[in-house]
Enzyme design. Structure first.
Site, PDB file in Angstrom:
ATOM      1  N   SER A  81      46.106 -33.885  38.966  1.00 19.91           N
ATOM      2  CA  SER A  81      44.957 -33.381  38.203  1.00 19.91           C
ATOM      3  C   SER A  81      45.399 -32.438  37.090  1.00 19.91           C
ATOM      4  O   SER A  81      46.310 -31.622  37.281  1.00 19.91           O
ATOM      5  CB  SER A  81      44.002 -32.641  39.144  1.00 19.91           C
ATOM      6  OG  SER A  81      42.968 -32.018  38.414  1.00 19.91           O
ATOM      7  N   ASP A  82      44.743 -32.563  35.938  1.00 24.31           N
ATOM      8  CA  ASP A  82      44.927 -31.595  34.863  1.00 24.31           C
ATOM      9  C   ASP A  82      44.219 -30.302  35.263  1.00 24.31           C
ATOM     10  O   ASP A  82      43.426 -30.283  36.209  1.00 24.31           O
ATOM     11  CB  ASP A  82      44.337 -32.153  33.565  1.00 24.31           C
ATOM     12  CG  ASP A  82      44.678 -31.303  32.354  1.00 24.31           C
ATOM     13  OD1 ASP A  82      45.685 -30.581  32.413  1.00 24.31           O
ATOM     14  OD2 ASP A  82      43.929 -31.344  31.363  1.00 24.31           O
ATOM     15  N   LYS A  83      44.501 -29.218  34.560  1.00 24.64           N
ATOM     16  CA  LYS A  83      43.880 -27.934  34.903  1.00 24.64           C
ATOM     17  C   LYS A  83      42.664 -27.653  34.027  1.00 24.64           C
ATOM     18  O   LYS A  83      41.545 -27.546  34.525  1.00 24.64           O
ATOM     19  CB  LYS A  83      44.887 -26.788  34.754  1.00 24.64           C
ATOM     20  CG  LYS A  83      44.282 -25.405  35.051  1.00 24.64           C
ATOM     21  CD  LYS A  83      45.270 -24.295  34.808  1.00 24.64           C
ATOM     22  CE  LYS A  83      45.470 -24.016  33.335  1.00 24.64           C
ATOM     23  NZ  LYS A  83      44.290 -23.372  32.684  1.00 24.64           N
TER      24      LYS A  83
ATOM     25  N   LEU B 110      39.958 -28.705  36.730  1.00 23.02           N
ATOM     26  CA  LEU B 110      39.914 -27.742  37.830  1.00 23.02           C
ATOM     27  C   LEU B 110      39.199 -26.467  37.394  1.00 23.02           C
ATOM     28  O   LEU B 110      38.634 -25.750  38.221  1.00 23.02           O
ATOM     29  CB  LEU B 110      41.329 -27.403  38.303  1.00 23.02           C
ATOM     30  CG  LEU B 110      42.164 -28.569  38.841  1.00 23.02           C
ATOM     31  CD1 LEU B 110      43.579 -28.110  39.147  1.00 23.02           C
ATOM     32  CD2 LEU B 110      41.530 -29.171  40.075  1.00 23.02           C
TER      33      LEU B 110
ATOM     34  N   VAL C 131      49.014 -30.877  37.193  1.00 28.25           N
ATOM     35  CA  VAL C 131      49.892 -31.162  36.050  1.00 28.25           C
ATOM     36  C   VAL C 131      49.204 -30.610  34.812  1.00 28.25           C
ATOM     37  O   VAL C 131      48.171 -31.121  34.393  1.00 28.25           O
ATOM     38  CB  VAL C 131      50.137 -32.678  35.893  1.00 28.25           C
ATOM     39  CG1 VAL C 131      51.138 -32.943  34.787  1.00 28.25           C
ATOM     40  CG2 VAL C 131      50.615 -33.292  37.193  1.00 28.25           C
TER      41      VAL C 131
END
Length: 695
Positions: free
Chosen positions: A368-370, A374, A609
Site C-alpha cells: 500500500s502507498d501511504k 493510509l 511502499v
C-alpha cells in the site's frame, strides 16, 4: 521456398519485437539516469543548443518538434471492442461448452437424418449452451467496458497552455508544442508543462505528492542539492503543480520521456497475468475433458464390441461427453462474481475484470502507498508544545477526538501568532462545509494552521481584520522564517505587534525570552534544553515542526504611521518572546488500523511502499499497525542496547524500514531475504520504478 523464408522472417521479426518491448520495459524499471541537474548552465545551453535568457529560435524549436514529436503521452495500442467481446466467449469453460454445443448439433443432424424426432432435444441443448456462453460473455464484457483505461487519467494531466520564451519573446503556446531546450516560465497555480531544469526561482513551491508521496510542498531553486534527480531542488517534473512563486526553466524531457511518461508506460506495459480462478478453471476443464473423452471412448469401444451400429455408438459417445459438461457452472460463477463486483462498486471500488474479484480472496500480500491511501492526504496539526508540556490536538476526520486545555495565556499567544502570521485563506462560499473539508488557497502547512485556528478560536478572517496587517516578509529558504507586523486590536493601544513563525531552531535563536503560563521568563539553558527535548520528540514522530514567537514594538520608536521597510528591515528581528511549537502530520485514516488488523487475521501481510521520508513513514506505519507495538527495527535495537547498528544481528529485528538508497544497492536475492526475515516492512523514499520492482 521464398514463402517459407518469408514466414520464418516474419516470425523472427515478431520475436525481435517482443524482445525489444521486453528490453524497453526492463530499461524503464531502472532508475532515471540523467545528469541535467548536475551540469553547469553553460553546459546545459551547449547540450540543448539553447539560451537561458533568449530561449530557442523558432526554427530550432520546429526542428526539435519534428524530431521528438508532440509533448504528450502516447496511449497504448487499444484492443478493438470486438476482440474484447470475443475473448469473453473463448475462456476455459466457454471453450468446453462450445465443443459440447457443436457435438449436440452433430448429434441432432445424425438423429434427424435417421428420422428420429427425439433428436430435437440435442438442438435445444445446443441452443441453451450457446445462450449461456453468450449471456455470461455479455456480463463480463459489460464489466470490462465500464472500467476506465489507466492512460486516460494520465492524458488529463497535460496542461492546455504554457508560457514559453523564444527569440527573447514571451508568448503562450499549447503545451504539447513545447520541445526540449525551450525556456518556459511557471507561476503559482500552473501545472509544470514538462520535466524542466529550474534556472531562476522566486519562492517556487511544487506539489510532488503524485510522484514521491510527500504531502509537504517542495521548494525549487537553481542549485543542485542531490545526485538523485527525484531529490534535487533544481528539477521540476511534468504534471506536478506549482503552488506558489514564479520562475523559469529549460525543458530537459517531453512526452513519454518525462518521469510521469515513464510511469504511464510502465503502468500500461505490465502484462496481465492469469488470475487464480482462471488457472483453477483451466485445470478443472482439463480434468473434465480428460474424463469425458476417456469414459466416452470406453463406452464407444464397448458399444462397438457388443454389436451396436457405428452411428449409434458415436451418439452414445457424444451423449457421455456432453453429460460431463457442467452447463450451470459458468452461469453460477459469472453471477456470483457480478454480484460481488456490484457490492464493491457500492464501496467506490471499480472492478476492471470479473475474474479479478476472486483474486481479492486469494491475496496474500498487500503493498500500500501511504499518502492518500493510509493517510487523509491533508496536513493536520497533531501536537503543540507550550508551558513546557506537549499537548495532543484532534486529528480525526470528523473532529470527534479529545481536545487540549485552552485556558492558558501562553496558548492564546501561540494561537494569535498562528492566526496572524499566516497567508492562507478559505475559498469563498463554503459556509455549509465542515471546516476540515473546506478548500484553502495556500500551502499545506499554512492550510493546516488555518483550519486548526478556525476550529479552536473561531472566525479567523474576523480575527485578522481586528489586527490590521501593516507589512510582512514571506517565508524563504534563506531566512527560514515568516514575519508580519500588525496594529493592535485596541485602537487606544498604539504599539505594533510583530509575529514570526518558522524553523524552530531559527525562531529560538531570535528569541531572548520564553512565555511560560502567561509570563515572560529569560530563555536560559534550562529552557533551551526543554525546547530541544520537545523538538526531538515531535520530530521523532515524523512530524513537521514550526516555532512561534512575538514582540511588541513600542510607540516611542515606532509611532503610528511608521514606514516599515521589509528589504532593509528597519525594525528588530531578534530579542523576541518564544511562545511554543506546533507540529503537523498527514494523519492516518480512522478506518485503516482496523483494516490492517483484519488483513493480519486473514493471513494477509501488509507492506507500506511510499516516497515519503523514513521517519514519517515509520511513524505512520506504527500508528496504523503495519509495524505492531513492540516490534523493533535494527536502529531501535541499536539505540536500546547503545551499540552501533553494524553490531546488531538483523535477525533479531521483526520490523525493517528500507529507504530507496538501500534498495538501489540491493540484489534481488538480498531483497527476497529481507522480505523473508522481517515480517513487518516499510519501504520509504522509493521512486515509482522501485515501487514496481517491489511489487
Amino acid at each position: 521456398m521464398y514463402h517459407m523464408e518469408g514466414k520464418a522472417g516474419a516470425g523472427g521479426d515478431m520475436k525481435k519485437k517482443k524482445m525489444k518491448k521486453k528490453d524497453k520495459l526492463e530499461s524503464m524499471k531502472k532508475e532515471v539516469d540523467i545528469d541535467d541537474h548536475e551540469i553547469s548552465i553553460e553546459e546545459l545551453e551547449e547540450k540543448y543548443d539553447t539560451n537561458v535568457e533568449q530561449g530557442l529560435s523558432n526554427a530550432k524549436a520546429q526542428e526539435v518538434l519534428i524530431q521528438d514529436g508532440l509533448n504528450e503521452l502516447k496511449p497504448p495500442k487499444g484492443t478493438p471492442e470486438y476482440v474484447k467481446f470475443a475473448r469473453q466467449l473463448a475462456g476455459g469453460l466457454q471453450c468446453l461448452m462450445w465443443v459440447a454445443s457443436v457435438i449436440c448439433f452433430i448429434a441432432f443432424g445424425i438423429e434427424t437424418g435417421r428420422g428420429n424426432l427425439a433428436g430435437y432435444d440435442d438442438l435445444y441443448l445446443a441452443v441453451t449452451l450457446i445462450a449461456v456462453v453468450v449471456v455470461t460473455g455479455c456480463f463480463g464484457y459489460y464489466q470490462e467496458f465500464k472500467s476506465t483505461n489507466i492512460i486516460a487519467s494520465f492524458k488529463n494531466l497535460v496542461p492546455q497552455q504554457a508560457t514559453v520564451i523564444r527569440n527573447g519573446e514571451k508568448f503562450q503556446v499549447n503545451a504539447n508544442l513545447l520541445v526540449v531546450g525551450d525556456l518556459v516560465e511557471i507561476k503559482g497555480g500552473d501545472r509544470v508543462p514538462a520535466d524542466i531544469r529550474v534556472i531562476t526561482s522566486s519562492g517556487i513551491k511544487v506539489d510532488n505528492s503524485s510522484l514521491t508521496g510527500e504531502s509537504e510542498p517542495q521548494s525549487k531553486g537553481p542549485e543542485c542539492t542531490h545526485s538523485n534527480p527525484l531529490e534535487t531542488k533544481n528539477i521540476a517534473f511534468f504534471s506536478t503543480t506549482c503552488l506558489e512563486g514564479t520562475g523559469t526553466g529549460i525543458i530537459i524531457n517531453t512526452g513519454d520521456r518525462t518521469i510521469i511518461g515513464r510511469i504511464a508506460s510502465l503502468a500500461s506495459g505490465v502484462g496481465n497475468e492469469k488470475t487464480p480462478i482462471a488457472i483453477e478453471i483451466e485445470h478443472f476443464v482439463d480434468i473434465i475433458a480428460g474424463l469425458a473423452i476417456f469414459f466416452g471412448g470406453t463406452f464407444f469401444c464397448v458399444a462397438m464390441v457388443i454389436g451396436y451400429q457405428f452411428l449409434d455408438a458415436m451418439i452414445f459417445f457424444m451423449a457421455i461427453v456432453v453429460a460431463y459438461v457442467p452447463e450451470g457452472l459458468l452461469a453460477t460463477v459469472t453471477v456470483c462474481l457480478s454480484l460481488t463486483a456490484k457490492r464493491l462498486a457500492r464501496k467506490n471500488c471499480v472492478v476492471k475484470n470479473l475474474e479479478a474479484v476472486e483474486t481479492l480472496g486469494s491475496t496474500s500480500v498487500i503493498c500500500s502507498d501511504k499518502t492518500g491511501t493510509l493517510t487523509q492526504n491533508r496536513m493536520t496539526v497533531s501536537h503543540l508544545w507550550f508551558d513546557n508540556q506537549i499537548h495532543s490536538a484532534d486529528t480525526t476526520e470528523d473532529q470527534s477526538g479529545q481536545s487540549f486545555d485552552q485556558t492558558s495565556e501562553t496558548w492564546r499567544a501561540v494561537s494569535r501568532v498562528a492566526t496572524l502570521c499566516n497567508r492562507a485563506v478559505f475559498k469563498p462560499n463554503q459556509d455549509g462545509i465542515p471546516i476540515p473539508k473546506r478548500e484553502v488557497i495556500g500551502d499545506a502547512s499554512e492550510t493546516a494552521l488555518l483550519k486548526f485556528t478556525e476550529l479552536t478560536i473561531g472566525n479567523v478572517m474576523d480575527y485578522r481584520h481586528r489586527f490590521k496587517k501593516i507589512c510582512e516578509i514571506p517565508f524563504n529558504s534563506t531566512n527560514k522564517f515568516q514575519l508580519s507586523i500588525h496594529e493592535m486590536e485596541d485602537p487606544l493601544d498604539l504599539r505594533y505587534l510583530m509575529v514570526m513563525k518558522g524553523a524552530p531552531e531559527r525562531i529560538l535563536e531570535r528569541s531572548s525570552t520564553i512565555m511560560i503560563k502567561g509570563q515572560e521568563l529569560p530563555l536560559d539553558e534550562q529552557w533551551k534544553e526543554a525546547f530541544q527535548t520537545a523538538y526531538m520528540d515531535l520530530g521523532g514522530l515524523g512530524e513537521r515542526v514550526l516555532g512561534f514567537c512575538h514582540m511588541y514594538l513600542m510607540e516611542k520608536e515606532f509611532p503610528r504611521g511608521f514606514s516599515f521597510d521589509t528589504d532593509e528591515m528597519n525594525f528588530p528581528t531578534s530579542g523576541l518572546c518564544f511562545d511554543g511549537l506546533i507540529s503537523m502530520i498527514d494523519p492516518p485514516r480512522a478506518t485503516v488500523p482496523d483494516a490492517v488488523v483484519k488483513c493480519r487475521t486473514a493471513g494477509i501481510r501488509v507492506i507500506m511502499v511510499t516516497g515519503d521520508h523514513p521517519i514519517t513513514a515509520k511513524a505512520i506505519a506504527g500508528s496504523v499497525g503495519i509495524i505492531s507495538e513492540g516490534s523493533e527495527t535494527v536502529e531501535d535495537i541499536a539505540a536500546r542496547k547503545r551499540i552501533p547498528v553494524e553490531q546488531v544481528d538483523r535477525r533479531e529485528a521483526r520490523a525493517a524500514v528500507i529507504n530507496g538508497g538501500q534498495l538501489k544497492d540491493m540484489t534481488s536475492d538480498e531483497l527476497v531475504d529481507m522480505l523473508r526475515s522481517h515480517p513487518e516492512i516499510v519501504f520509504a523514499r522509493t521512486s515509482p520504478q522501485q515501487k514496481l520492482i517491489i511489487v
